[in-house]
Design a protein around this motif. Structure first.
Motif, PDB file in Angstrom:
ATOM      1  N   CYS A 105     -57.471  -1.849  46.242  1.00 39.71           N
ATOM      2  CA  CYS A 105     -57.014  -1.396  44.923  1.00 39.71           C
ATOM      3  C   CYS A 105     -56.935  -2.591  43.964  1.00 39.71           C
ATOM      4  CB  CYS A 105     -55.652  -0.723  45.041  1.00 39.71           C
ATOM      5  SG  CYS A 105     -54.949  -0.203  43.456  1.00 39.71           S
ATOM      6  N   ILE A 107     -55.388  -2.760  41.283  1.00 36.24           N
ATOM      7  CA  ILE A 107     -54.049  -2.859  40.694  1.00 36.24           C
ATOM      8  C   ILE A 107     -53.064  -3.543  41.647  1.00 36.24           C
ATOM      9  CG2 ILE A 107     -52.110  -1.555  39.702  1.00 36.24           C
ATOM     10  CD1 ILE A 107     -54.649  -1.201  38.074  1.00 36.24           C
ATOM     11  N   CYS A 108     -53.064  -3.110  42.927  1.00 36.08           N
ATOM     12  CA  CYS A 108     -52.011  -3.573  43.842  1.00 36.08           C
ATOM     13  C   CYS A 108     -52.525  -4.240  45.118  1.00 36.08           C
ATOM     14  CB  CYS A 108     -51.088  -2.407  44.210  1.00 36.08           C
ATOM     15  SG  CYS A 108     -51.866  -1.189  45.289  1.00 36.08           S
ATOM     16  N   CYS A 124     -56.096   2.570  45.121  1.00 35.26           N
ATOM     17  CA  CYS A 124     -55.416   3.187  46.254  1.00 35.26           C
ATOM     18  C   CYS A 124     -55.006   4.604  45.835  1.00 35.26           C
ATOM     19  CB  CYS A 124     -54.189   2.354  46.641  1.00 35.26           C
ATOM     20  SG  CYS A 124     -52.889   2.376  45.389  1.00 35.26           S
ATOM     21  N   HIS A 127     -52.551   4.786  42.870  1.00 37.90           N
ATOM     22  CA  HIS A 127     -53.010   4.317  41.557  1.00 37.90           C
ATOM     23  C   HIS A 127     -54.245   5.073  41.056  1.00 37.90           C
ATOM     24  CE1 HIS A 127     -50.587   0.475  42.213  1.00 37.90           C
ATOM     25  NE2 HIS A 127     -50.164   0.973  41.092  1.00 37.90           N
TER      26      HIS A 127
HETATM   27 ZN   LIG Z   1     -52.839   0.518  44.173  1.00 39.20          ZN
END
Ligand SMILES: [Zn+2]
Length: 131
Positions: A105, A107-108, A124, A127
């Motif tokens: 992901c 983002i994370c 993920c 997200h």
């Molecule tokens: Zn994520």
């Protein structure tokens, strides 16, 4: 990528993320895209880039060329890590990291997949679909 994380990478790998790299050829005095825009991707790929750079710098320590980044960005959901000076082995290491970014992901950093949400992005489950 947020500034705090960008600075960690710049400080750990100053030769890779040289802001004013020594001109490889005299015809190219243009600043790199990286020196202007920095890391054009999300925080989730911080560890991936960190491990990639650690490995690249290790190859240099053992005789490979010094890789210098030209651009780091997300494109079509995956990492693009453009460099100058890489040999075949270093290019293969970069290619592996770019492929792996399609499973993490942006983002994370949790496991994810590249999805088409109007544009390709790697997310993920928590997200994804939160455009
Ligand atoms: Zn994520």
């Amino acid at each position: 990528m947020r500034e705090e994380l960008s600075n960690i990478l710049r400080e750990k790998y100053p030769l890779i993320f040289a802001v004013n790299p020594p001109a490889a050829d005299a015809l190219d005095d243009m600043p790199t895209v990286f020196s202007i825009w920095g890391f054009e991707c999300g925080d989730g790929w911080f560890d991936l880039i960190d491990v990639l750079c650690a490995k690249l710098q290790l190859t240099t320590k053992h005789g490979a060329p010094q890789v210098i980044v030209a651009q780091v960005k997300e494109k079509f959901g995956t990492l693009r890590f453009s460099v100058s000076g890489a040999d075949a082995r270093q290019r293969a290491i970069i290619e592996l990291a770019e492929m792996m970014s399609g499973r993490l992901c942006e983002i994370c950093g949790h496991p994810g997949e590249t999805i088409d949400a109007g544009w390709l992005q790697t997310r993920c489950p928590s997200h994804s679909m939160k455009a």
